[in-house]
Design an enzyme around this catalytic site. Structure first.
Site, PDB file in Angstrom:
ATOM      1  N   ASP A  20      41.157  15.893  55.797  1.00 40.92           N
ATOM      2  CA  ASP A  20      40.410  14.964  54.942  1.00 40.92           C
ATOM      3  C   ASP A  20      39.158  15.662  54.408  1.00 40.92           C
ATOM      4  O   ASP A  20      38.299  16.077  55.185  1.00 40.92           O
ATOM      5  CB  ASP A  20      40.019  13.737  55.778  1.00 40.92           C
ATOM      6  CG  ASP A  20      39.392  12.632  54.950  1.00 40.92           C
ATOM      7  OD1 ASP A  20      39.174  12.831  53.732  1.00 40.92           O
ATOM      8  OD2 ASP A  20      39.115  11.559  55.523  1.00 40.92           O
ATOM      9  N   LYS A  67      44.169  13.689  62.697  1.00 39.47           N
ATOM     10  CA  LYS A  67      43.536  14.064  61.422  1.00 39.47           C
ATOM     11  C   LYS A  67      42.208  14.742  61.712  1.00 39.47           C
ATOM     12  O   LYS A  67      41.514  14.360  62.661  1.00 39.47           O
ATOM     13  CB  LYS A  67      43.320  12.832  60.551  1.00 39.47           C
ATOM     14  CG  LYS A  67      42.834  13.152  59.140  1.00 39.47           C
ATOM     15  CD  LYS A  67      43.004  11.961  58.222  1.00 39.47           C
ATOM     16  CE  LYS A  67      41.855  10.978  58.341  1.00 39.47           C
ATOM     17  NZ  LYS A  67      42.079   9.766  57.527  1.00 39.47           N
ATOM     18  N   ALA A 119      32.279  15.063  55.378  1.00 43.79           N
ATOM     19  CA  ALA A 119      31.621  15.906  54.385  1.00 43.79           C
ATOM     20  C   ALA A 119      30.514  15.180  53.611  1.00 43.79           C
ATOM     21  O   ALA A 119      29.650  15.824  53.022  1.00 43.79           O
ATOM     22  CB  ALA A 119      32.659  16.482  53.425  1.00 43.79           C
ATOM     23  N   HIS A 141      43.618   3.240  55.114  1.00 41.67           N
ATOM     24  CA  HIS A 141      42.340   3.671  55.684  1.00 41.67           C
ATOM     25  C   HIS A 141      41.769   2.479  56.445  1.00 41.67           C
ATOM     26  O   HIS A 141      41.863   1.342  55.980  1.00 41.67           O
ATOM     27  CB  HIS A 141      41.392   4.078  54.550  1.00 41.67           C
ATOM     28  CG  HIS A 141      39.977   4.307  54.973  1.00 41.67           C
ATOM     29  ND1 HIS A 141      39.007   3.321  54.903  1.00 41.67           N
ATOM     30  CD2 HIS A 141      39.366   5.393  55.477  1.00 41.67           C
ATOM     31  CE1 HIS A 141      37.860   3.818  55.335  1.00 41.67           C
ATOM     32  NE2 HIS A 141      38.045   5.065  55.693  1.00 41.67           N
ATOM     33  N   GLU A 151      40.678   4.980  49.962  1.00 42.06           N
ATOM     34  CA  GLU A 151      39.575   4.296  50.625  1.00 42.06           C
ATOM     35  C   GLU A 151      38.408   4.014  49.689  1.00 42.06           C
ATOM     36  O   GLU A 151      37.558   3.187  50.013  1.00 42.06           O
ATOM     37  CB  GLU A 151      39.109   5.082  51.857  1.00 42.06           C
ATOM     38  CG  GLU A 151      38.496   6.428  51.551  1.00 42.06           C
ATOM     39  CD  GLU A 151      38.201   7.213  52.834  1.00 42.06           C
ATOM     40  OE1 GLU A 151      39.086   7.959  53.275  1.00 42.06           O
ATOM     41  OE2 GLU A 151      37.103   7.069  53.377  1.00 42.06           O
ATOM     42  N   ASN A 208      37.011  14.225  52.164  1.00 40.14           N
ATOM     43  CA  ASN A 208      35.955  13.254  51.826  1.00 40.14           C
ATOM     44  C   ASN A 208      35.247  13.606  50.515  1.00 40.14           C
ATOM     45  O   ASN A 208      34.015  13.563  50.426  1.00 40.14           O
ATOM     46  CB  ASN A 208      34.951  13.113  52.968  1.00 40.14           C
ATOM     47  CG  ASN A 208      35.562  12.411  54.170  1.00 40.14           C
ATOM     48  OD1 ASN A 208      35.975  13.066  55.132  1.00 40.14           O
ATOM     49  ND2 ASN A 208      35.681  11.098  54.124  1.00 40.14           N
ATOM     50  N   LYS A 250      38.551  16.574  59.764  1.00 39.61           N
ATOM     51  CA  LYS A 250      37.748  16.691  58.552  1.00 39.61           C
ATOM     52  C   LYS A 250      37.622  18.148  58.142  1.00 39.61           C
ATOM     53  O   LYS A 250      37.518  19.040  58.990  1.00 39.61           O
ATOM     54  CB  LYS A 250      36.350  16.115  58.796  1.00 39.61           C
ATOM     55  CG  LYS A 250      36.347  14.664  59.241  1.00 39.61           C
ATOM     56  CD  LYS A 250      36.826  13.740  58.144  1.00 39.61           C
ATOM     57  CE  LYS A 250      36.758  12.280  58.571  1.00 39.61           C
ATOM     58  NZ  LYS A 250      37.211  11.374  57.513  1.00 39.61           N
ATOM     59  N   GLU A 306      43.681  14.741  52.081  1.00 42.43           N
ATOM     60  CA  GLU A 306      43.067  13.434  51.777  1.00 42.43           C
ATOM     61  C   GLU A 306      41.785  13.580  50.974  1.00 42.43           C
ATOM     62  O   GLU A 306      40.938  14.432  51.282  1.00 42.43           O
ATOM     63  CB  GLU A 306      42.796  12.720  53.102  1.00 42.43           C
ATOM     64  CG  GLU A 306      42.156  11.338  52.945  1.00 42.43           C
ATOM     65  CD  GLU A 306      42.143  10.578  54.272  1.00 42.43           C
ATOM     66  OE1 GLU A 306      43.084  10.740  55.064  1.00 42.43           O
ATOM     67  OE2 GLU A 306      41.182   9.835  54.503  1.00 42.43           O
ATOM     68  N   GLU A 353      46.060   4.628  60.925  1.00 46.13           N
ATOM     69  CA  GLU A 353      44.949   5.395  61.499  1.00 46.13           C
ATOM     70  C   GLU A 353      44.382   4.674  62.730  1.00 46.13           C
ATOM     71  O   GLU A 353      44.407   3.454  62.819  1.00 46.13           O
ATOM     72  CB  GLU A 353      43.864   5.511  60.415  1.00 46.13           C
ATOM     73  CG  GLU A 353      42.673   6.346  60.802  1.00 46.13           C
ATOM     74  CD  GLU A 353      41.757   6.621  59.590  1.00 46.13           C
ATOM     75  OE1 GLU A 353      41.682   5.770  58.681  1.00 46.13           O
ATOM     76  OE2 GLU A 353      41.126   7.686  59.567  1.00 46.13           O
TER      77      GLU A 353
HETATM   78 MG   LIG Z   1      39.217   9.569  54.598  1.00 46.51          MG
END
Ligand SMILES: [Mg+2]
Length: 365
Positions: free
Chosen positions: A198, A167, A22, A300, A250, A200, A169, A224, A322
């Site tokens: 996630d 995972k 993102a 992360h 992260e 972001n 996004k 996330e 991950e």
């Molecule tokens: Mg992330």
């Protein structure tokens, strides 16, 4: 043992094809780092990870401010060295970001030297906990710029390869599209696969409350980085209101910042990254802090798992890791996943040593 030479480097590894989340759209993965040479012939490799922006500032910090402190020191005095660098000339303008990532690279190289000198892989040097397998979850197919067809094709192929966790996004301008993509992925992989999403940092608190709740029906393992990483209060509100657990770390750069997140109940999966906090020395402190709250660590991978596989293998409350195989081919002992689990490294050191030919090929400094 004494440090005889300190040499920074920058490698840029191309990503084919470029990916997006993102907020980021990297074309290369950057490895600003350091080689630390000793009078006993052992060389330590340490690095941090970037989207290939700002690397020269990290390398410059190492050369200009950290190298003069390191020369002549005993690498086994790593904690004393850490304090001296952390509270040294860069303290005024540092403590997070550039200077702390430079500290991470140095600290990792020192732990690499120590474990090589002990003739042990780092995870055993630190005191092993997992003698067999570490569950890997695959992030490398859930990119935001993937059209839905490619998203489904990649993620189902991971399941076929044996991954039991994936995972993807989210954070599209229209959250209804996120909902549609998550729904399609869950349907394609079935109920038995661990699925994480996630954001972001792309949502505000209202979007996160609304769409976090709606997406719960897809049995998500975690949500996330829903918000700005400085917004501890916002994450606390979400953690209280949503059934899906909050994961982040992260962009959290110190044990103090983790303490505030953890103590306030604003994080439920701690994603501390060894390349963002001050290396292995501070990573271990954060892992201990999380353990005292019975919180799981799931790092992360700013270094794509090379170092974290050792840290997860030696940490009781680290449960999974991950997997993003962007840079594995440059290492002498690359991080390897078979049937959905990391295969633990056997060579002495932190798995940071780079194949000489690759080092020259990708070096931009
Ligand atoms: Mg992330």
């Amino acid at each position: 043992m004494k440090i005889t030479k300190v040499e920074s480097f920058i490698l840029h590894i191309p990503l084919n094809p470029p990916i997006t989340d993102a907020i980021n759209a990297p074309t290369h993965w950057g490895l600003p780092g350091v080689r630390i040479f000793t009078d006993e012939g052992i060389t330590g490799y340490g690095f941090t990870g970037t989207c290939a922006n700002g690397d020269e500032m990290i390398a410059d910090t190492i050369d200009r401010y950290y190298a003069p402190v390191l020369l002549g020191k005993d690498p086994f005095m790593v904690k004393e060295i850490w304090d001296e660098l952390r509270f040294g000339k860069m303290h005024w303008i540092g403590r997070a970001g550039i200077t702390h990532m430079a500290l991470a690279a140095v600290d990792i190289a020192l732990w690499d030297i120590m474990s090589k000198a002990a003739n042990k892989p780092l995870w055993q040097y630190l005191g092993g906990h997992k003698s067999k397998k570490i569950k890997a979850y695959n992030t490398n197919g859930g990119w935001l710029n993937w059209p839905k067809e490619r998203l489904l094709k990649d993620i189902t192929s991971f399941v076929e390869q044996g991954f039991t966790g994936v995972k993807m996004k989210v954070g599209k301008p229209d959250s209804r599209e996120d909902y549609d993509r998550v729904k399609a992925v869950r349907k394609a992989i079935g109920d038995d696969i661990t699925l994480m999403i996630d954001v972001n940092q792309m949502w505000n608190i209202n979007t996160a409350m609304t769409w976090g709740k709606k997406l719960e029906e897809f049995d998500l393992y975690w949500l996330e980085e829903p918000l700005n990483p400085d917004d501890i209060l916002g994450h606390k509100k979400l953690a209280d209101a949503l059934n899906v657990p909050i994961a982040l770390g992260e962009h959290v750069y110190s044990k103090y910042a983790f303490r505030d997140y953890i103590h306030q109940g604003a994080v439920e999966y701690v994603q501390v990254d060894v390349t963002r906090v001050g290396g292995i020395t501070e990573w271990l402190q954060v892992a201990g802090l999380a353990a005292s709250y019975d919180l799981p660590i799931v790092p992360h991978v700013g270094e794509m798992g090379q170092i974290h596989q050792h840290l997860v293998a030696s940490t009781q409350n680290a449960i999974m890791l991950e997997y993003i195989p962007w840079i594995r081919d440059i290492f002498i002992e690359p991080a390897t996943v078979k049937e959905g689990c990391y295969v633990l490294p056997q060579m002495p050191g932190a798995s940071t040593e780079i194949i000489p030919g690759c080092f020259e090929k990708f070096r931009v400094k």
